[in-house]
Design a protein around this motif. Structure first.
Motif, PDB file in Angstrom:
ATOM      1  N   THR A 142     -47.561  -7.779 -32.685  1.00  0.00           N
ATOM      2  CA  THR A 142     -48.283  -7.227 -33.827  1.00  0.00           C
ATOM      3  C   THR A 142     -48.007  -8.089 -35.052  1.00  0.00           C
ATOM      4  N   SER A 143     -49.070  -8.482 -35.734  1.00  0.00           N
ATOM      5  CA  SER A 143     -48.903  -9.414 -36.851  1.00  0.00           C
ATOM      6  C   SER A 143     -48.867  -8.722 -38.209  1.00  0.00           C
ATOM      7  N   GLY A 144     -49.669  -7.683 -38.386  1.00  0.00           N
ATOM      8  CA  GLY A 144     -49.571  -6.879 -39.600  1.00  0.00           C
ATOM      9  C   GLY A 144     -50.180  -7.478 -40.846  1.00  0.00           C
ATOM     10  N   GLN A 145     -50.943  -8.580 -40.729  1.00  0.00           N
ATOM     11  CA  GLN A 145     -51.548  -9.080 -41.956  1.00  0.00           C
ATOM     12  C   GLN A 145     -52.574  -8.085 -42.482  1.00  0.00           C
ATOM     13  N   ASP A 146     -52.869  -8.181 -43.774  1.00  0.00           N
ATOM     14  CA  ASP A 146     -53.591  -7.138 -44.486  1.00  0.00           C
ATOM     15  C   ASP A 146     -55.104  -7.238 -44.270  1.00  0.00           C
ATOM     16  N   ILE A 147     -55.647  -6.284 -43.508  1.00  0.00           N
ATOM     17  CA  ILE A 147     -57.105  -6.170 -43.368  1.00  0.00           C
ATOM     18  C   ILE A 147     -57.591  -4.829 -43.916  1.00  0.00           C
ATOM     19  N   TYR A 187     -59.035   7.751 -54.097  1.00  0.00           N
ATOM     20  CA  TYR A 187     -58.630   6.486 -53.481  1.00  0.00           C
ATOM     21  C   TYR A 187     -59.069   6.491 -52.021  1.00  0.00           C
ATOM     22  N   THR A 188     -59.860   5.497 -51.646  1.00  0.00           N
ATOM     23  CA  THR A 188     -60.357   5.383 -50.273  1.00  0.00           C
ATOM     24  C   THR A 188     -59.727   4.182 -49.586  1.00  0.00           C
ATOM     25  N   THR A 189     -59.719   4.224 -48.274  1.00  0.00           N
ATOM     26  CA  THR A 189     -59.130   3.144 -47.482  1.00  0.00           C
ATOM     27  C   THR A 189     -60.212   2.499 -46.639  1.00  0.00           C
ATOM     28  N   LEU A 190     -60.393   1.209 -46.837  1.00  0.00           N
ATOM     29  CA  LEU A 190     -61.392   0.453 -46.088  1.00  0.00           C
ATOM     30  C   LEU A 190     -60.680  -0.640 -45.289  1.00  0.00           C
ATOM     31  N   ARG A 191     -60.859  -0.618 -43.967  1.00  0.00           N
ATOM     32  CA  ARG A 191     -60.283  -1.667 -43.125  1.00  0.00           C
ATOM     33  C   ARG A 191     -61.406  -2.386 -42.393  1.00  0.00           C
ATOM     34  N   SER A 192     -61.185  -3.659 -42.122  1.00  0.00           N
ATOM     35  CA  SER A 192     -62.256  -4.457 -41.535  1.00  0.00           C
ATOM     36  C   SER A 192     -62.572  -4.032 -40.107  1.00  0.00           C
ATOM     37  N   SER A 193     -61.613  -3.419 -39.411  1.00  0.00           N
ATOM     38  CA  SER A 193     -61.875  -2.965 -38.039  1.00  0.00           C
ATOM     39  C   SER A 193     -62.458  -1.560 -37.980  1.00  0.00           C
ATOM     40  N   TYR A 194     -62.621  -0.904 -39.140  1.00  0.00           N
ATOM     41  CA  TYR A 194     -63.232   0.421 -39.180  1.00  0.00           C
ATOM     42  C   TYR A 194     -64.687   0.308 -38.715  1.00  0.00           C
ATOM     43  N   LEU A 195     -65.070   1.153 -37.777  1.00  0.00           N
ATOM     44  CA  LEU A 195     -66.391   1.118 -37.132  1.00  0.00           C
ATOM     45  C   LEU A 195     -66.577  -0.099 -36.234  1.00  0.00           C
ATOM     46  N   HIS A 196     -65.467  -0.799 -35.934  1.00  0.00           N
ATOM     47  CA  HIS A 196     -65.549  -1.987 -35.070  1.00  0.00           C
ATOM     48  C   HIS A 196     -64.423  -2.006 -34.040  1.00  0.00           C
ATOM     49  N   GLU A 197     -64.062  -0.831 -33.538  1.00  0.00           N
ATOM     50  CA  GLU A 197     -62.975  -0.755 -32.561  1.00  0.00           C
ATOM     51  C   GLU A 197     -63.351  -1.408 -31.229  1.00  0.00           C
ATOM     52  N   ALA A 198     -64.656  -1.508 -30.961  1.00  0.00           N
ATOM     53  CA  ALA A 198     -65.093  -2.031 -29.662  1.00  0.00           C
ATOM     54  C   ALA A 198     -65.296  -3.543 -29.653  1.00  0.00           C
ATOM     55  N   GLN A 211     -60.069 -19.913 -28.857  1.00  0.00           N
ATOM     56  CA  GLN A 211     -61.434 -19.448 -29.091  1.00  0.00           C
ATOM     57  C   GLN A 211     -61.597 -18.003 -28.618  1.00  0.00           C
ATOM     58  N   ALA A 212     -60.993 -17.671 -27.495  1.00  0.00           N
ATOM     59  CA  ALA A 212     -61.050 -16.290 -27.014  1.00  0.00           C
ATOM     60  C   ALA A 212     -60.360 -15.350 -27.996  1.00  0.00           C
ATOM     61  N   ALA A 213     -59.187 -15.744 -28.484  1.00  0.00           N
ATOM     62  CA  ALA A 213     -58.439 -14.900 -29.416  1.00  0.00           C
ATOM     63  C   ALA A 213     -59.194 -14.695 -30.726  1.00  0.00           C
ATOM     64  N   GLN A 214     -60.042 -15.653 -31.085  1.00  0.00           N
ATOM     65  CA  GLN A 214     -60.839 -15.513 -32.298  1.00  0.00           C
ATOM     66  C   GLN A 214     -61.830 -14.355 -32.220  1.00  0.00           C
ATOM     67  N   HIS A 215     -62.136 -13.896 -31.022  1.00  0.00           N
ATOM     68  CA  HIS A 215     -63.059 -12.781 -30.845  1.00  0.00           C
ATOM     69  C   HIS A 215     -62.350 -11.427 -30.875  1.00  0.00           C
ATOM     70  N   ILE A 216     -61.053 -11.412 -31.136  1.00  0.00           N
ATOM     71  CA  ILE A 216     -60.294 -10.169 -31.228  1.00  0.00           C
ATOM     72  C   ILE A 216     -60.090  -9.850 -32.701  1.00  0.00           C
ATOM     73  N   ASN A 217     -60.625  -8.703 -33.129  1.00  0.00           N
ATOM     74  CA  ASN A 217     -60.618  -8.408 -34.565  1.00  0.00           C
ATOM     75  C   ASN A 217     -59.402  -7.612 -35.007  1.00  0.00           C
ATOM     76  N   ASN A 266     -53.379 -16.502 -34.695  1.00  0.00           N
ATOM     77  CA  ASN A 266     -53.294 -15.204 -35.364  1.00  0.00           C
ATOM     78  C   ASN A 266     -54.695 -14.619 -35.505  1.00  0.00           C
ATOM     79  N   SER A 267     -54.937 -13.485 -34.824  1.00  0.00           N
ATOM     80  CA  SER A 267     -56.281 -12.906 -34.819  1.00  0.00           C
ATOM     81  C   SER A 267     -56.438 -11.816 -35.872  1.00  0.00           C
ATOM     82  N   GLY A 268     -57.670 -11.413 -36.076  1.00  0.00           N
ATOM     83  CA  GLY A 268     -57.996 -10.341 -37.009  1.00  0.00           C
ATOM     84  C   GLY A 268     -59.147 -10.744 -37.903  1.00  0.00           C
TER      85      GLY A 268
END
Length: 930
Positions: A475-480, A551-562, A585-591, A608-610
């Motif tokens: 787990t990398s934990g960078q901020d998305i 205060y709302t929380t917006l993450r880049s993977s929200y609505l993109h779990e699949a 290249q494969a890892a680049q497709h993991i959000n 590092n993906s995301g």
């Protein structure tokens, strides 16, 4: 399908028999009813050799996943386990070998690796075939299980048949757990499994972050398919075949009456009449499952409101300028002393601190309140215990998985004895019964892999090996994740969106439950309500400059779990991954936010993906900003929650570095959007120090790299990297007090022996240097408070401990991981103590704290503080330091540290001694390459 073998002997670590909190039976007498129904299905062992796919590992690939492959149990098996401790076949047989590495690693050789791991070669030798089946009578897929572990080896002649077999095997091994998780992902666990406190905590934990409707879940599938061409279409076909396999097993187990017994205990099935129904799985269930996994392991960032509160506390203490400087020194955004995975001087700037921050929306002091989630409690949900459980129960279950983390050690062939890269790596997903992961081998058209996958998402291997390469992640934990302050208008449920007063979207989930045999609670109900905006779900309310905001929380993977399914599909495809560039290249497709590691016979690699959003110029990712177009993510489309993302070249990445280590530490210089605590002392140092020495000496082997991992897994980070400086302060003058002098001698002796938390002998349940371990466990929180609170003041000290917990020792039952979680020393004030003490000693400190705190910076006064707290710690009894819990008696030090397999079903497993290592782990060295 149940598989029965003799029970693995774990008497020395057997948990005292009790009914787990998740599922409890009323009486073992109910066993009679369970035995009235058949629970086994005959499958003849087939001695015909199974042709293995191309395997270039040459017998040098090994892996292990405790407690065992079999995570399903019939009613009779559950009752026998709870009443007499018997185990279903292959339910616990991996726990002993996994546990034994803690005492066996010093004498480890390559020849002995498979005493603690299992051969991860493709295929099953003819004399090791335990069973062969054609699921649902299909002719295009065969599932072979081996005698030693019961792992399914799935071989298909068609793509559909292959994935059908993967779904069928997953249901054989984890059907109940998969059902639990699809309900957790929808916020419906209590209605499904009862109103136990742990169930309430689980569904509330996840629903707040992913309050999806059925339409949202389906849209994610549609989006993933539509935007990925032929691979997207293939992914959908694979998912449908996988679902068909799951549902075929549900029908077969229902007809044969060998379905998991938890369905009876929770009232879904009748043991005598077989009345009731196990619902088929559908495609949206897998998205719900993925949202849970993504939330646990792949969604770094957030916490902007807490950051703001501690910054305001610092400014209230010191004034704006000095308070900001003090806060920044504790935040350690880009600490020059931090251990780095990419250590060759590479720089990957991301979310760096702007010179002149814009759009910040810091709350007015005292105005922040958390948005309520639960409404309309009735019955048992309205009790005081249930209310307490809503905030604490999750800590005792899956939150330990989120904080569990993972590690990786990868050495290039230039520094190994064989000339081929060596890797020891794996994810730590916590310890559960059954395990969140399952093992499998999948061989079919376009798929060739063996390894671990999350239950219910195992249409592909997610971490494991291919024909001539292996991969893993930490787990990398960078901020998305970012927090936006939406200005309210009209009332509390309307907000300004691009100048227009807009209604929030209200999403509700009503849950009710009846008393069940499983949880023993009375009937009850409640409703969870989340208010959603274009900027994500509402998390807090406050005022900013007197204006009411949400205060709302917006993450880049929200609505993109699949979305990540495409990356995993690529990793399983032997025609796609032929080298490190293909892997990247494969890892680049993991959000999701992960560090990915790779090894084949010639190369190593890292990526590092995301989906890292490109933020507007001047926005500081550490704090809330106004919900206005000027501060939104670049090219952000709220309808799809898509944006401009940093390109792959700007993500930390590397090929053939001399070695890679990761224990969730900082990835690279200038990669600053990371969790708190990435400073001069980090858990990653335990790995990096050992591996760098191995590389310098050369001739690294699988055994030597495994020994380095195991040694780090037993070492107390505080002892190895901070205690020497503390003792240096104390030893700056003679220690007159006899209690303190004795404690110093005890700690010195432990430190000289390596600072490990190890048993005197295998199975002794007693630590060597037990007094030293007890003293440091008692001393650390005392010394941190005495060192920092006088200078910081109570308000600021409390606020900073809200950002980063003081301690995370193995027995820290109230720390981020909860008790008995295995993972330790990830989150704590190790760096702060280290930097402060070194500064007081007059030593060079790069990236120092803004002020000196111990003794106000005076060495003599600091020494007095340390001695006073050390005396207090030395006098603390074992019962005071280890007060006991539902697992352990007060004063039982070994038990307090021990790892428990947390029950997510009806089967319990034994505890094992503490070791800080991945749950699923591979040891690999490929002998050749295609």
């Amino acid at each position: 399908m149940p598989r029965r073998i003799p029970r693995n002997a774990l008497d020395e670590v057997r948990t005292p028999r009790r009914f787990p909190g998740f599922l409890k039976t009323a009486s073992v007498c109910v066993l009679i009813a369970g035995l009235l129904s058949p629970f086994s299905q005959a499958v003849a062992a087939d001695a015909t050799p199974k042709a293995a796919a191309d395997d270039y590992c040459g017998g040098r690939c090994s892996d292990i996943l405790p407690p065992g492959e079999n995570g399903n149990a019939t009613l009779a098996q559950i009752l026998l386990n709870q009443g007499f401790g018997t185990q279903p076949g292959h339910a616990e047989d991996q726990l002993g070998p996994y546990a034994n590495l803690a005492t066996g690693y010093p004498a480890l050789t390559d020849a002995k690796i498979n005493s603690f791991f299992n051969d991860a070669s493709f295929g099953v030798p003819a004399d090791q075939v335990a069973s062969t089946e054609k699921p649902a009578g299909r002719g295009d897929v065969t599932i072979v299980r081996d005698k030693k572990t019961g792992v399914p080896h799935i071989t298909g002649t068609t793509r559909y048949g292959t994935e059908f077999g993967a779904g069928y095997a997953a249901a054989e091994d984890r059907l109940w757990l998969m059902d639990v998780f699809r309900h957790v992902g929808r916020g419906q666990l209590t209605s499904f499994a009862g109103g136990a406190a742990a169930n309430q905590g689980l569904e509330q934990q996840f629903y707040r972050n992913a309050p999806y409707t059925e339409a949202d879940l389906q849209a994610q599938i549609d989006n993933a398919v539509a935007h990925n061409g032929a691979r997207g279409q293939q992914a959908l076909a694979d998912v449908n075949a996988y679902l068909a396999g799951i549902n075929a097993y549900i029908d077969a187990s229902d007809s044969g009456r060998y379905f998991p017994g938890e369905y009876v205990l929770t009232g879904h099935k009748d043991a005598l009449t077989n009345a009731g129904k196990i619902e088929h799985f559908k495609v949206t269930d897998l998205v719900a499952l993925a949202s849970v996994v993504g939330s646990l392991f792949g969604s770094g960032g957030g916490g902007e409101v807490n950051n703001a509160l501690s910054l305001l506390a610092a400014q209230a203490k010191y004034g704006v300028d000095e308070g900001t400087r003090v806060w920044e020194s504790f935040r350690e955004r880009n600490d020059p002393e931090a251990v780095l995975t990419l250590h060759d001087g590479q720089s990957f700037p991301y979310a760096t601190k702007p010179d002149a921050p814009k759009g910040e929306a810091l709350p007015d002091p005292g105005s922040v309140t958390q948005e309520p989630l639960v409404y309309d409690r009735t019955g048992s949900a309205a009790s005081a215990a249930a209310k307490s459980a809503s905030t604490t129960a999750a800590k005792s279950t899956l939150s330990s998985a989120r904080r569990g983390m993972s590690n990786a050690l990868v050495v290039s062939g230039a520094h190994t004895a064989s000339g081929h890269p060596v890797a020891v790596f794996g994810p730590q997903t916590g310890y559960f019964a059954p395990q969140l992961l399952l093992l499998q081998e999948i061989q079919g058209p376009g798929i060739s892999a063996r390894g671990a996958s999350f239950a219910g998402l195992s249409m592909y291997v997610e971490l494991g090996r291919g024909q001539d390469y292996a991969w893993s992640a930490t787990t990398s934990g960078q901020d998305i994740i970012d927090t936006y302050a939406v200005e309210l208008c009209q009332d509390d449920h309307h907000y300004l969106y691009h100048g227009t007063c807009t209604a929030m979207d209200q999403v509700e989930r009503a849950n009710s439950w009846k008393p069940t045999v499983a949880d023993g609670t009375a009937a009850g109900s409640y409703t969870m309500r989340v208010w959603r905006t274009e900027y994500g779900p509402v998390q807090y309310r406050a005022t900013v400059g007197g204006k009411k905001v949400a205060y709302t929380t917006l993450r880049s993977s929200y609505l993109h779990e699949a979305d990540s399914i495409i990356g995993f599909q690529m990793l399983n495809d032997p025609d796609f991954v032929k080298g490190p560039q293909d892997f990247q290249q494969a890892a680049q497709h993991i959000n999701f936010t992960f560090n990915w590691f790779y090894a084949d016979a010639q190369h190593t690699a890292y990526y590092n993906s995301g989906d890292n959003p490109v933020r507007a110029s001047g926005v500081d990712a550490e704090f809330p900003v106004w919900a206005q177009p000027a501060y939104e993510w670049r090219d952000w489309d709220p309808a799809t929650n898509t944006a401009a993302y940093t390109p792959p070249a700007e993500h930390p990445n590397s090929i053939d570095q001399d070695y890679y280590t990761s224990w969730n530490n900082k990835q690279a210089k200038d990669y600053t959007a990371a969790p708190w605590g990435e400073g001069s002392v980090h858990r990653g140092d335990l790995l990096d120090d050992r591996v760098s020495k191995l590389v310098a000496a050369g001739g690294v082997t699988r055994a030597s790299l495994t020994r380095a991992m195991a040694d780090a897994a037993l070492t107390d980070l505080r002892a190895e990297d901070v205690l020497p400086h503390l003792l240096k302060v104390i030893d700056s003058a003679p220690v007159a007090d006899p209690t303190a002098a004795a404690a110093v001698n005890t700690l010195d002796a432990w430190l000289s022996a390596g600072g490990r938390r190890t048993e005197t002998s295998a199975g002794s349940k007693t630590y060597a240097h037990a007094d030293a371990v007890r003293i440091l466990d008692a001393w650390w929180p005392l010394l941190v408070k005495a060192e920092f609170e006088p200078g910081l003041g109570s308000d600021l000290y409390t606020a900073l401990t809200g950002n980063l917990a003081v301690d995370e020792s193995p027995s820290a039952g109230h720390g981020p991981t909860g008790a008995h979680a295995g993972s330790a020393f990830q989150y704590g004030w190790w760096s702060y103590v280290d930097k402060d003490i070194r500064a007081v000693l007059g030593e060079q400190v790069r990236g120092p704290l803004a002020r000196k705190y111990c003794g106000g910076g005076d060495l003599s006064a600091c020494r007095d503080t340390l001695i006073a707290t050390l005396k207090q710690a030395a006098r603390a009894t074992a019962a005071q330091v280890y007060p006991g819990d539902d697992q352990c008696a007060a004063g039982d030090q070994w038990c307090a540290d021990s790892i428990a397999q947390r029950p997510l079903g009806g089967i319990e497993h034994g505890r094992i001694s503490w070791q800080n290592r991945p749950t699923y782990q591979q040891v690999v060295e490929f002998a050749s390459h295609r």
